[in-house]
Design a protein around this motif. Structure first.
Motif, PDB file in Angstrom:
ATOM      1  N   UNK A 265      36.797  39.817  40.381  1.00 32.38           N
ATOM      2  CA  UNK A 265      37.933  40.697  40.121  1.00 32.38           C
ATOM      3  C   UNK A 265      37.930  41.817  41.154  1.00 32.38           C
ATOM      4  N   UNK A 266      38.989  42.612  41.153  1.00 33.94           N
ATOM      5  CA  UNK A 266      39.117  43.683  42.131  1.00 33.94           C
ATOM      6  C   UNK A 266      38.326  44.920  41.750  1.00 33.94           C
ATOM      7  N   UNK A 267      38.239  45.894  42.666  1.00 27.90           N
ATOM      8  CA  UNK A 267      37.425  47.089  42.448  1.00 27.90           C
ATOM      9  C   UNK A 267      38.175  48.262  41.831  1.00 27.90           C
ATOM     10  N   UNK A 268      39.480  48.092  41.530  1.00 29.05           N
ATOM     11  CA  UNK A 268      40.300  49.224  41.116  1.00 29.05           C
ATOM     12  C   UNK A 268      39.816  49.828  39.802  1.00 29.05           C
ATOM     13  N   UNK A 269      39.711  51.147  39.772  1.00 33.07           N
ATOM     14  CA  UNK A 269      39.432  51.900  38.554  1.00 33.07           C
ATOM     15  C   UNK A 269      40.574  52.895  38.365  1.00 33.07           C
ATOM     16  N   UNK A 270      40.692  53.431  37.166  1.00 38.95           N
ATOM     17  CA  UNK A 270      41.757  54.390  36.885  1.00 38.95           C
ATOM     18  C   UNK A 270      41.234  55.813  37.008  1.00 38.95           C
ATOM     19  N   UNK A 271      42.073  56.670  37.569  1.00 42.50           N
ATOM     20  CA  UNK A 271      41.733  58.090  37.633  1.00 42.50           C
ATOM     21  C   UNK A 271      41.465  58.643  36.241  1.00 42.50           C
ATOM     22  N   UNK A 272      40.473  59.541  36.126  1.00 40.89           N
ATOM     23  CA  UNK A 272      39.844  60.310  37.192  1.00 40.89           C
ATOM     24  C   UNK A 272      38.687  59.621  37.903  1.00 40.89           C
ATOM     25  N   UNK A 273      38.407  58.359  37.593  1.00 43.88           N
ATOM     26  CA  UNK A 273      37.392  57.639  38.361  1.00 43.88           C
ATOM     27  C   UNK A 273      37.966  57.244  39.713  1.00 43.88           C
ATOM     28  N   UNK A 274      37.067  56.970  40.653  1.00 44.38           N
ATOM     29  CA  UNK A 274      37.472  56.550  41.991  1.00 44.38           C
ATOM     30  C   UNK A 274      36.640  55.344  42.398  1.00 44.38           C
ATOM     31  N   UNK A 275      37.217  54.489  43.245  1.00 38.52           N
ATOM     32  CA  UNK A 275      36.496  53.313  43.713  1.00 38.52           C
ATOM     33  C   UNK A 275      35.268  53.729  44.518  1.00 38.52           C
ATOM     34  N   UNK A 276      34.330  52.810  44.615  1.00 36.58           N
ATOM     35  CA  UNK A 276      33.122  53.076  45.375  1.00 36.58           C
ATOM     36  C   UNK A 276      33.413  53.291  46.857  1.00 36.58           C
ATOM     37  N   UNK A 277      32.530  54.040  47.501  1.00 31.69           N
ATOM     38  CA  UNK A 277      32.694  54.362  48.917  1.00 31.69           C
ATOM     39  C   UNK A 277      32.358  53.162  49.795  1.00 31.69           C
ATOM     40  N   UNK A 278      32.733  53.255  51.065  1.00 33.97           N
ATOM     41  CA  UNK A 278      32.371  52.208  52.026  1.00 33.97           C
ATOM     42  C   UNK A 278      30.859  52.093  52.148  1.00 33.97           C
ATOM     43  N   UNK A 279      30.169  53.232  52.078  1.00 42.12           N
ATOM     44  CA  UNK A 279      28.713  53.210  52.165  1.00 42.12           C
ATOM     45  C   UNK A 279      28.118  52.439  50.993  1.00 42.12           C
ATOM     46  N   UNK A 280      28.627  52.667  49.785  1.00 39.32           N
ATOM     47  CA  UNK A 280      28.140  51.924  48.621  1.00 39.32           C
ATOM     48  C   UNK A 280      28.427  50.439  48.779  1.00 39.32           C
ATOM     49  N   UNK A 281      29.613  50.102  49.258  1.00 41.83           N
ATOM     50  CA  UNK A 281      29.974  48.707  49.469  1.00 41.83           C
ATOM     51  C   UNK A 281      28.999  48.024  50.419  1.00 41.83           C
ATOM     52  N   UNK A 282      28.641  48.713  51.501  1.00 41.90           N
ATOM     53  CA  UNK A 282      27.694  48.146  52.467  1.00 41.90           C
ATOM     54  C   UNK A 282      26.312  47.939  51.836  1.00 41.90           C
ATOM     55  N   UNK A 283      25.860  48.907  51.056  1.00 39.34           N
ATOM     56  CA  UNK A 283      24.540  48.775  50.417  1.00 39.34           C
ATOM     57  C   UNK A 283      24.541  47.637  49.413  1.00 39.34           C
ATOM     58  N   UNK A 284      25.621  47.475  48.676  1.00 43.95           N
ATOM     59  CA  UNK A 284      25.723  46.372  47.721  1.00 43.95           C
ATOM     60  C   UNK A 284      25.711  45.037  48.454  1.00 43.95           C
ATOM     61  N   UNK A 285      26.443  44.957  49.558  1.00 43.83           N
ATOM     62  CA  UNK A 285      26.478  43.711  50.327  1.00 43.83           C
ATOM     63  C   UNK A 285      25.079  43.334  50.814  1.00 43.83           C
ATOM     64  N   UNK A 286      24.333  44.299  51.285  1.00 43.56           N
ATOM     65  CA  UNK A 286      22.979  44.022  51.754  1.00 43.56           C
ATOM     66  C   UNK A 286      22.077  43.568  50.614  1.00 43.56           C
ATOM     67  N   UNK A 287      22.213  44.200  49.445  1.00 43.52           N
ATOM     68  CA  UNK A 287      21.354  43.833  48.323  1.00 43.52           C
ATOM     69  C   UNK A 287      21.710  42.460  47.784  1.00 43.52           C
ATOM     70  N   UNK A 288      22.984  42.127  47.745  1.00 46.10           N
ATOM     71  CA  UNK A 288      23.396  40.794  47.262  1.00 46.10           C
ATOM     72  C   UNK A 288      22.803  39.688  48.130  1.00 46.10           C
ATOM     73  N   UNK A 289      22.696  39.939  49.406  1.00 46.27           N
ATOM     74  CA  UNK A 289      22.077  38.949  50.299  1.00 46.27           C
ATOM     75  C   UNK A 289      20.617  38.722  49.929  1.00 46.27           C
ATOM     76  N   UNK A 290      19.946  39.782  49.492  1.00 48.20           N
ATOM     77  CA  UNK A 290      18.521  39.693  49.168  1.00 48.20           C
ATOM     78  C   UNK A 290      18.278  38.946  47.851  1.00 48.20           C
ATOM     79  N   UNK A 291      19.189  39.102  46.911  1.00 44.95           N
ATOM     80  CA  UNK A 291      18.921  38.550  45.577  1.00 44.95           C
ATOM     81  C   UNK A 291      19.730  37.284  45.290  1.00 44.95           C
ATOM     82  N   UNK A 292      20.488  36.805  46.292  1.00 42.79           N
ATOM     83  CA  UNK A 292      21.314  35.613  46.089  1.00 42.79           C
ATOM     84  C   UNK A 292      20.438  34.404  45.769  1.00 42.79           C
TER      85      UNK A 292
END
Length: 292
Positions: A265-292
């Motif tokens: 599913x998509x990353x959209x959240x409703x205000x007052x929450x905000x979507x994750x930052x590009x930095x968080x996205x990059x860290x998640x991508x790196x971790x997913x590679x490790x635990x795949x």
């Protein structure tokens, strides 16, 4: 309440980029949970961004979730708030036929006394057509449901059957386990605490990270219930970093970014929450590679 043993998941509510509910995405999330072996699903808890949904949207999500699940696993409905009268109204106006229990967060913002919390839950239990699970999460609500209040409700109110505990206090967990009735369930409300809480005797977990990793969380809970903590520790260790990333920029922004990268599913959240930052996205991508 045998249905509440093992692994439950606090489902996210997917949104389209315009903020409307993405029911196709929700269906994919639900099917991902069932395929992964989750024992039960919680619809519209905190992770479901319930506070940002209208009454009509909440009813639509509950109805849709029940239709998709079609009796394959038990369902719990999240119904809580800081107005006791409003919670009672919701309980009396929602069709609960496909659900086995209500999860109700303790009143937030008001900072009630323990007597106020006790009376709040007594009123909810009196109005509820289903068994009630207490939900104590002081970091969000601004007040703690003490072990004494939990035990008081557990002993005095027949249809209060469990507590989801996210206080982070092992002193509190231990006191609840010591003082509760034998058939009253302690459930972890905090992913990193699941293994040690189950070692104390907790019945399982209502998880956030399971939205993305249902098979791992379900197996972790199963191994703990079997007292196989050697194997359970392996899964616990595997999930430590990705769980940190889930909560690094708030829940459910982190887990929704993981679900985006998994194609669910998509990353959209409703205000007052905000979507994750590009930095968080990059860290998640790196971790997913490790635990795949």
């Amino acid at each position: 309440m045998d249905e509440l043993y093992g692994a439950g998941v606090a489902l996210v509510t997917p949104f389209h980029s315009d903020g409307s509910i993405d029911f196709d995405g929700l269906k994919r999330v639900i099917e991902h949970q069932i395929k992964g072996g989750m024992d039960y699903l919680v619809s519209l808890g905190t992770t479901g961004e319930t506070a940002t949904l209208t009454e009509d949207e909440r009813k639509a999500v509950w109805k849709f979730t029940a239709e998709v699940v079609a009796g394959r696993v038990p369902l719990v409905a999240g119904i809580g708030g800081n107005s006791t009268a409003e919670v009672v109204h919701q309980l009396q106006s929602v069709d609960h036929r496909d659900y086995v229990a209500i999860l109700s967060v303790s009143p937030y913002y008001n900072k009630p006394t323990q007597e106020g919390i006790y009376r709040h839950y007594k009123a909810i239990a009196a109005a509820s057509p289903l068994p009630v699970i207490l939900y104590n999460v002081p970091g969000r609500t601004g007040s703690n449901v003490s072990p004494e209040t939990t035990a008081r409700l557990a002993h005095e109110v027949d249809n209060i059957v469990a507590t989801k505990e996210a206080s982070g206090s092992f002193d509190q967990f231990s006191k609840i386990m010591r003082d509760k009735p034998a058939d009253f369930l302690l459930i972890s409300g905090d992913d990193p605490a699941t293994l040690p809480m189950m070692a104390l005797g907790a019945a399982g977990i209502i998880s956030v990270v399971a939205n993305a990793f249902p098979a791992e969380v379900a197996q972790l809970a199963k191994l703990c219930l079997e007292n196989n903590y050697v194997e359970a520790r392996k899964i616990h260790s595997k999930l430590i970093r990705i769980t940190e990333l889930c909560f690094a920029e708030g829940n459910p922004a982190g887990v929704k970014e993981i679900l985006r990268q998994l194609g669910i599913c998509g990353p959209t959240v409703r205000l007052p929450l905000a979507e994750g930052s590009n930095q968080l996205s990059d860290m998640i991508r790196d971790e997913l590679k490790k635990i795949a």
